[in-house]
Design a protein around this motif. Structure first.
Motif, PDB file in Angstrom:
ATOM      1  N   ARG A 147       0.824  -1.215   0.000  1.00  0.00           N
ATOM      2  CA  ARG A 147       0.000   0.000   0.000  1.00  0.00           C
ATOM      3  C   ARG A 147       0.856   1.263   0.000  1.00  0.00           C
ATOM      4  NH1 ARG A 147      -5.266   1.510  -0.989  1.00  0.00           N
ATOM      5  NH2 ARG A 147      -6.545  -0.352  -0.934  1.00  0.00           N
ATOM      6  N   GLU A 148       1.944   1.249   0.777  1.00  0.00           N
ATOM      7  CA  GLU A 148       2.841   2.418   0.820  1.00  0.00           C
ATOM      8  C   GLU A 148       3.475   2.642  -0.554  1.00  0.00           C
ATOM      9  OE1 GLU A 148       3.849   1.713   5.531  1.00  0.00           O
ATOM     10  OE2 GLU A 148       5.361   1.203   4.021  1.00  0.00           O
ATOM     11  N   ARG A 149       3.835   1.552  -1.208  1.00  0.00           N
ATOM     12  CA  ARG A 149       4.408   1.670  -2.559  1.00  0.00           C
ATOM     13  C   ARG A 149       3.378   2.231  -3.531  1.00  0.00           C
ATOM     14  NH1 ARG A 149       6.825  -3.512  -1.874  1.00  0.00           N
ATOM     15  NH2 ARG A 149       5.413  -4.441  -3.390  1.00  0.00           N
ATOM     16  N   GLU A 150       2.148   1.736  -3.407  1.00  0.00           N
ATOM     17  CA  GLU A 150       1.070   2.184  -4.293  1.00  0.00           C
ATOM     18  C   GLU A 150       0.836   3.686  -4.147  1.00  0.00           C
ATOM     19  OE1 GLU A 150      -3.599   1.021  -5.257  1.00  0.00           O
ATOM     20  OE2 GLU A 150      -2.759   0.605  -3.279  1.00  0.00           O
ATOM     21  N   VAL A 151       0.789   4.159  -2.896  1.00  0.00           N
ATOM     22  CA  VAL A 151       0.551   5.582  -2.648  1.00  0.00           C
ATOM     23  C   VAL A 151       1.735   6.429  -3.126  1.00  0.00           C
ATOM     24  CG1 VAL A 151       0.162   7.329  -0.860  1.00  0.00           C
ATOM     25  CG2 VAL A 151      -1.048   5.150  -0.736  1.00  0.00           C
ATOM     26  N   LEU A 152       2.949   5.952  -2.859  1.00  0.00           N
ATOM     27  CA  LEU A 152       4.141   6.691  -3.319  1.00  0.00           C
ATOM     28  C   LEU A 152       4.189   6.782  -4.840  1.00  0.00           C
ATOM     29  CD1 LEU A 152       7.435   5.872  -1.369  1.00  0.00           C
ATOM     30  CD2 LEU A 152       6.207   8.044  -1.535  1.00  0.00           C
ATOM     31  N   ARG A 153       3.879   5.662  -5.508  1.00  0.00           N
ATOM     32  CA  ARG A 153       3.880   5.668  -6.975  1.00  0.00           C
ATOM     33  C   ARG A 153       2.897   6.704  -7.504  1.00  0.00           C
ATOM     34  NH1 ARG A 153       4.999  -0.057  -7.328  1.00  0.00           N
ATOM     35  NH2 ARG A 153       2.830  -0.496  -6.834  1.00  0.00           N
ATOM     36  N   ALA A 154       1.698   6.726  -6.893  1.00  0.00           N
ATOM     37  CA  ALA A 154       0.662   7.670  -7.325  1.00  0.00           C
ATOM     38  C   ALA A 154       1.062   9.110  -7.022  1.00  0.00           C
ATOM     39  CB  ALA A 154      -0.660   7.328  -6.648  1.00  0.00           C
ATOM     40  N   ALA A 155       1.852   9.302  -5.958  1.00  0.00           N
ATOM     41  CA  ALA A 155       2.262  10.651  -5.547  1.00  0.00           C
ATOM     42  C   ALA A 155       3.411  11.200  -6.403  1.00  0.00           C
ATOM     43  CB  ALA A 155       2.686  10.641  -4.076  1.00  0.00           C
ATOM     44  N   THR A 181       4.411   7.412   6.886  1.00  0.00           N
ATOM     45  CA  THR A 181       5.137   6.195   7.269  1.00  0.00           C
ATOM     46  C   THR A 181       6.256   5.902   6.283  1.00  0.00           C
ATOM     47  OG1 THR A 181       3.079   5.317   8.170  1.00  0.00           O
ATOM     48  CG2 THR A 181       4.864   3.757   7.876  1.00  0.00           C
ATOM     49  N   ALA A 182       5.962   6.060   4.981  1.00  0.00           N
ATOM     50  CA  ALA A 182       6.977   5.815   3.951  1.00  0.00           C
ATOM     51  C   ALA A 182       8.147   6.784   4.112  1.00  0.00           C
ATOM     52  CB  ALA A 182       6.350   5.954   2.562  1.00  0.00           C
ATOM     53  N   ILE A 183       7.845   8.047   4.375  1.00  0.00           N
ATOM     54  CA  ILE A 183       8.888   9.068   4.566  1.00  0.00           C
ATOM     55  C   ILE A 183       9.765   8.715   5.767  1.00  0.00           C
ATOM     56  CG2 ILE A 183       9.232  11.483   5.278  1.00  0.00           C
ATOM     57  CD1 ILE A 183       6.732  12.121   3.462  1.00  0.00           C
ATOM     58  N   LEU A 186      12.048   5.625   5.025  1.00  0.00           N
ATOM     59  CA  LEU A 186      13.140   5.922   4.091  1.00  0.00           C
ATOM     60  C   LEU A 186      14.079   7.005   4.630  1.00  0.00           C
ATOM     61  CD1 LEU A 186      11.094   5.790   0.757  1.00  0.00           C
ATOM     62  CD2 LEU A 186      12.601   4.035   1.695  1.00  0.00           C
ATOM     63  N   ALA A 187      13.773   7.505   5.802  1.00  0.00           N
ATOM     64  CA  ALA A 187      14.604   8.510   6.475  1.00  0.00           C
ATOM     65  C   ALA A 187      14.851   9.730   5.587  1.00  0.00           C
ATOM     66  CB  ALA A 187      15.932   7.887   6.912  1.00  0.00           C
ATOM     67  N   VAL A 188      13.750  10.256   5.006  1.00  0.00           N
ATOM     68  CA  VAL A 188      13.848  11.439   4.149  1.00  0.00           C
ATOM     69  C   VAL A 188      12.924  12.519   4.701  1.00  0.00           C
ATOM     70  CG1 VAL A 188      14.527  10.179   2.069  1.00  0.00           C
ATOM     71  CG2 VAL A 188      12.096  10.459   2.595  1.00  0.00           C
ATOM     72  N   GLU A 193      11.383  13.299  -1.977  1.00  0.00           N
ATOM     73  CA  GLU A 193      12.613  12.558  -1.657  1.00  0.00           C
ATOM     74  C   GLU A 193      12.312  11.072  -1.472  1.00  0.00           C
ATOM     75  OE1 GLU A 193      14.904  14.088   1.577  1.00  0.00           O
ATOM     76  OE2 GLU A 193      15.063  16.085   0.709  1.00  0.00           O
ATOM     77  N   ALA A 194      11.151  10.778  -0.891  1.00  0.00           N
ATOM     78  CA  ALA A 194      10.769   9.375  -0.684  1.00  0.00           C
ATOM     79  C   ALA A 194      10.618   8.663  -2.026  1.00  0.00           C
ATOM     80  CB  ALA A 194       9.464   9.299   0.101  1.00  0.00           C
ATOM     81  N   VAL A 195       9.987   9.328  -2.985  1.00  0.00           N
ATOM     82  CA  VAL A 195       9.825   8.755  -4.333  1.00  0.00           C
ATOM     83  C   VAL A 195      11.192   8.530  -4.974  1.00  0.00           C
ATOM     84  CG1 VAL A 195       9.016   9.247  -6.680  1.00  0.00           C
ATOM     85  CG2 VAL A 195       7.516   9.690  -4.731  1.00  0.00           C
TER      86      VAL A 195
END
Length: 204
Positions: A147-155, A181-183, A186-188, A193-195
């Motif tokens: 889900r985090e990957r899906e949201v990041l991809r869309a963002a 959570t993704a940010i 990934l410590a960004v 930056e997360a993408v």
């Protein structure tokens, strides 16, 4: 006399595809019997030409090489899968292995090494670029959930939380939580930056 190895070559850049086909054509025991430029044409071509080995680029229109590999692995499990990529990203290596790939090589590997990898996978061996293998171990597993990957991809295109929520059929609060959570993982500092980091590691 040993049987000729029938190879399918999937690569969207025609110059690279033709060069690879020409180099492999110099090998006495290897024949490139099919060439496609799209990931969604791989399965049909592999079936039609009854190939032994599919050589797949990662970045292709229609479907990625990793998606094509997973489909082939499911539908034609006897076909050996060699992922060949410009992008030496550890996350890609993990994804490729999870999709059933038998080998993972970077495109600047010598032609003789590629031919040898094709022969090796037919004997049941796995062939992985040693530098990539070391990097994948050093990087560890992908920390992002599906889900985090899906949201990041869309963002990645700069959509707002409201736009993401509408596209993904989630609430804005849920989108915000996934991004946050993704940010953190990934410590960004922000989603851009997360993408970038997730893409560099092959995690998206």
């Amino acid at each position: 006399m040993s049987r000729t190895i029938k190879v399918l070559l999937a690569e969207d850049q025609s110059m690279v595809r033709e060069a690879l086909a020409a180099l492999l054509g110099l090998e006495a025991d290897i024949e490139v019997v099919a060439q496609v430029a799209r990931g969604d044409e791989v399965l049909e071509a592999a079936r039609e030409h009854e190939v032994d080995v599919a050589l797949l680029d990662i970045e292709m229109p229609g479907a990625t090489g990793i998606e094509a590999a997973a489909r082939l692995h499911e539908e034609l499990p006897a076909v050996k899968l060699v992922i060949l990529t410009t992008f030496g990203r550890p996350g890609y290596l993990r994804s490729a292995m999870e999709s059933g790939a038998d080998a993972f090589l970077v495109k600047d590997a010598p032609a003789a090494q590629l031919a040898e990898a094709i022969r090796k996978v037919l004997t049941g061996e796995r062939v992985i670029d040693p530098t990539l293998a070391a990097a994948a171990l050093a990087d560890g597993a992908n920390p992002l959930t599906d889900r985090e990957r899906e949201v990041l991809r869309a963002a990645a295109d700069g959509s707002t939380n409201a736009e993401l929520a509408a596209t993904l059929h989630l609430s804005q609060g849920t989108v915000r939580n996934y991004l946050s959570t993704a940010i953190q993982k990934l410590a960004v500092r922000n989603r851009a930056e997360a993408v970038r980091v997730a893409r560099e590691k092959g995690w998206l």
